[in-house]
Scaffold this active site. Sequence first.
Site, PDB file in Angstrom:
ATOM      1  N   THR A  60       2.536   3.267 -18.242  1.00 36.02           N
ATOM      2  CA  THR A  60       2.823   4.697 -18.404  1.00 36.02           C
ATOM      3  C   THR A  60       1.803   5.486 -17.600  1.00 36.02           C
ATOM      4  O   THR A  60       0.598   5.260 -17.733  1.00 36.02           O
ATOM      5  CB  THR A  60       2.786   5.120 -19.888  1.00 36.02           C
ATOM      6  OG1 THR A  60       1.585   4.631 -20.488  1.00 36.02           O
ATOM      7  CG2 THR A  60       3.979   4.567 -20.631  1.00 36.02           C
TER       8      THR A  60
ATOM      9  N   LYS B  34       0.052  -5.536 -20.184  1.00 37.81           N
ATOM     10  CA  LYS B  34       0.887  -4.676 -21.018  1.00 37.81           C
ATOM     11  C   LYS B  34       2.322  -5.198 -20.945  1.00 37.81           C
ATOM     12  O   LYS B  34       3.164  -4.665 -20.230  1.00 37.81           O
ATOM     13  CB  LYS B  34       0.783  -3.225 -20.544  1.00 37.81           C
ATOM     14  CG  LYS B  34       1.144  -2.210 -21.628  1.00 37.81           C
ATOM     15  CD  LYS B  34       0.646  -0.826 -21.263  1.00 37.81           C
ATOM     16  CE  LYS B  34       0.875   0.139 -22.409  1.00 37.81           C
ATOM     17  NZ  LYS B  34       0.361   1.494 -22.104  1.00 37.81           N
TER      18      LYS B  34
ATOM     19  N   GLU C 272      -9.307  -3.013 -29.914  1.00 36.16           N
ATOM     20  CA  GLU C 272      -8.800  -1.784 -29.291  1.00 36.16           C
ATOM     21  C   GLU C 272      -8.348  -0.844 -30.392  1.00 36.16           C
ATOM     22  O   GLU C 272      -8.618  -1.082 -31.579  1.00 36.16           O
ATOM     23  CB  GLU C 272      -7.637  -2.112 -28.350  1.00 36.16           C
ATOM     24  CG  GLU C 272      -6.451  -2.795 -29.033  1.00 36.16           C
ATOM     25  CD  GLU C 272      -5.392  -3.269 -28.045  1.00 36.16           C
ATOM     26  OE1 GLU C 272      -5.607  -3.183 -26.830  1.00 36.16           O
ATOM     27  OE2 GLU C 272      -4.335  -3.747 -28.523  1.00 36.16           O
TER      28      GLU C 272
END
Length: 269
Positions: A28, A140, A173
């Site tokens: 993104t 990802k 994370e």
Amino acid sequence: MFLINGREQESLAASDRAIQFGDGCFTTVRILDGQLCHLAAHLRRLQDACNKLLIAFEFWDELEREMNTLAMGHSRGVLKVIISRGSGGRGYSAANCSQPTRILSVSPYPTHFDDWRNRGITLTLSPVRLGRNPLLAGIKHLNRLEQVLIRSHLEQTEADEALVLDSEGWVTECCAANVFWRKDNVVYTPRLDLAGVNGIMRQFCLQQLAQSSFRVVETSAREEDVRRADEIVVCNALMPVIPVGAFDAVPFSSRALYEFLAPLCEYPN
């Protein structure tokens, strides 16, 4: 709008392996004044993920042109790019998958990030832990069920983000961001060789910190280490950097690390 293999459409074959198995990767990208922030880094991320997933994607020039075209005319926005292995194969086999699918879409910029930057966010500890997998760590990929569960639990709290541990209890994370914390002049961030996503903004922050007066350590740490920090910040490609005002009941008022990173991360590189 959606662009699938260069055509404006919203229909994807039910046989596409993105649907069947989550077989693909994505990124993104923040759009700012018609430009794609850190475009080269996002393309490298997709190339690296395709290499690790053994997806034979070759249309990089076309993809870059489509990304730039979709960004034009948007003062702020989000461009999402998905690369799927496409259709083909039998069962899990990727044999005969000769045509990967590329999916591009543009959506509005999440304006709550502006408020978060001004006030700082609240952080809580997620009860959902990430499984360790060194083959997939860092990239990802499309298998995001862990993050869906993390978000579902987070939405039952008053917090804005969640600190996430791996299955062995090591800090990894946040739900949708990477995390840094500072103790005195040392900045820490979790190692991501066994779990987690090596985000574009995380990589950029590490580069900037390496040239600064801060000392940077990628570490294996426990939740208690983060709570004892002087300061915590979270980051991703869209935020791009946001200070943490409180971790559950523990307040954080220092902004030294945030004030160093924020102006460097705000505009395209």
